[in-house]
Enzyme design. Sequence first.
Site, PDB file in Angstrom:
ATOM      1  N   HIS A   1     103.749  62.493  66.747  1.00 15.14           N
ATOM      2  CA  HIS A   1     102.383  62.029  67.012  1.00 15.14           C
ATOM      3  C   HIS A   1     101.643  62.010  65.661  1.00 15.14           C
ATOM      4  O   HIS A   1     102.033  61.294  64.754  1.00 15.14           O
ATOM      5  CB  HIS A   1     101.741  62.972  68.038  1.00 15.14           C
ATOM      6  CG  HIS A   1     100.557  62.418  68.747  1.00 15.14           C
ATOM      7  ND1 HIS A   1     100.061  62.978  69.901  1.00 15.14           N
ATOM      8  CD2 HIS A   1      99.742  61.372  68.462  1.00 15.14           C
ATOM      9  CE1 HIS A   1      99.006  62.296  70.313  1.00 15.14           C
ATOM     10  NE2 HIS A   1      98.784  61.320  69.452  1.00 15.14           N
TER      11      HIS A   1
ATOM     12  N   GLU B   1     102.038  55.417  65.305  1.00 15.14           N
ATOM     13  CA  GLU B   1     100.770  56.010  65.738  1.00 15.14           C
ATOM     14  C   GLU B   1      99.954  56.555  64.584  1.00 15.14           C
ATOM     15  O   GLU B   1      98.731  56.498  64.596  1.00 15.14           O
ATOM     16  CB  GLU B   1     101.045  57.107  66.768  1.00 15.14           C
ATOM     17  CG  GLU B   1      99.843  57.487  67.625  1.00 15.14           C
ATOM     18  CD  GLU B   1      98.888  58.475  66.956  1.00 15.14           C
ATOM     19  OE1 GLU B   1      97.714  58.536  67.369  1.00 15.14           O
ATOM     20  OE2 GLU B   1      99.333  59.180  66.040  1.00 15.14           O
TER      21      GLU B   1
ATOM     22  N   HIS C   1     106.020  66.278  70.436  1.00 14.75           N
ATOM     23  CA  HIS C   1     105.946  66.530  71.882  1.00 14.75           C
ATOM     24  C   HIS C   1     107.341  66.458  72.497  1.00 14.75           C
ATOM     25  O   HIS C   1     107.632  65.564  73.295  1.00 14.75           O
ATOM     26  CB  HIS C   1     105.019  65.515  72.559  1.00 14.75           C
ATOM     27  CG  HIS C   1     103.641  65.470  71.996  1.00 14.75           C
ATOM     28  ND1 HIS C   1     102.752  66.523  72.107  1.00 14.75           N
ATOM     29  CD2 HIS C   1     102.988  64.509  71.289  1.00 14.75           C
ATOM     30  CE1 HIS C   1     101.607  66.197  71.511  1.00 14.75           C
ATOM     31  NE2 HIS C   1     101.737  64.985  71.011  1.00 14.75           N
TER      32      HIS C   1
ATOM     33  N   ASN D   1      92.676  57.504  64.801  1.00 20.83           N
ATOM     34  CA  ASN D   1      92.988  58.262  63.583  1.00 20.83           C
ATOM     35  C   ASN D   1      92.083  57.875  62.412  1.00 20.83           C
ATOM     36  O   ASN D   1      91.617  56.734  62.311  1.00 20.83           O
ATOM     37  CB  ASN D   1      94.455  58.058  63.199  1.00 20.83           C
ATOM     38  CG  ASN D   1      95.390  58.806  64.128  1.00 20.83           C
ATOM     39  OD1 ASN D   1      95.202  59.985  64.393  1.00 20.83           O
ATOM     40  ND2 ASN D   1      96.401  58.120  64.644  1.00 20.83           N
TER      41      ASN D   1
END
Length: 367
Positions: free
Chosen positions: A127, A66, A146, A282
């Site tokens: 993340h 990610e 998370h 991002n």
Amino acid sequence: MDSTKVTGPEIKNPDVGTSLAVQWLRICFAIFFSFLNRNRLKASREVESVDLPNCHLIKGIEAGAEDIDILPNGLAFFSVGLKCPGLHSFAPDKPGGILMMDLNEENPRALELRISRGFNLASFNPHGISTFIDSDDTVYLFVVNHPEFKNTVEIFKFEEEENSLLHLKTIKHELLPSVNDVIAVGPEHFYATNDHYFSDPFLKYLETYLNLRWTNVVYYSPNEVKVVAEGFDSANGINISPDKKYIYVADILAHEIHVLEKHPNMNLTQLKVLKLDTLVDNLSIDPSSGDVLVGCHPNGQKLFVYDPKNPPSSEVLRIQDILSEKPTVTTVYANNGSVLQGSSVASVYDKKLLIGTLYHRALYCEL
């Protein structure tokens, strides 16, 4: 104090309950997004391929990278294996991790970094990430985590000789209810984006559906935690300009990049907003030029409602002169999902480009 764990009789098999809850959330998520404004998701948008030569998929990354951050010496960190309620996962039962690749090697490989004992690896769900190099050359890695779908920011010390991460601190705060990404500005100091105002899943869906624009950017330090920018639809990726004067924030559902001026008291004021025709995720900075590289989702509906026969596409944009009146926006890479699905980040180092995804593979290209 007695440290014995006490469990009620109704929680004999928590894995089953967790699995059912996740399935329920995925169903709700799919229904919810079918009613969401199609324009916000760019639901009808398709991309034409923009190919790059000398590209190959990175071995060992099968369930998403990610976010990616690259040190000035060419060591790249990958945040892999993110799982979110309602989103597809190719490895739903495997914990996430941090991988590293040395881009100075002729044939670089992605290796998983060991994490120090005492840190809960089983619930690791990384993340957004960011690195910070202190005055004594200590490298700190900040990771949005998370665990059990909660929200923390983990601070690690990178120990290069051992290819490992030493866990230093877990940060939780009421002003960090739904953290997406961070940009480190000190050994325990960072800006973070909240992509939702609420932490409760149902209220998250409701605020997105109603387009409340309550999401924000928070500044965290050991001495002060405060909201420094707000009014975003869904604040996502965040980064800082090479001269450290400006903060860039991606608003994914508004298709915008916000440029904010950073002040000595760490507050932010908005300078400009750059509108784009894609869902911006991002943000990375090209260290040689200061250009902003953006991992994008051309069609958000395909991303959130996964269909292997019609997978989400990928798109990478380069933004030159973002502070000027008319920045130049060019497409670096685009694919209809046949090679790379759901690009979320792109980072460059010495004519080498890395492209990560929300839950699919990762691409290595020599420019």
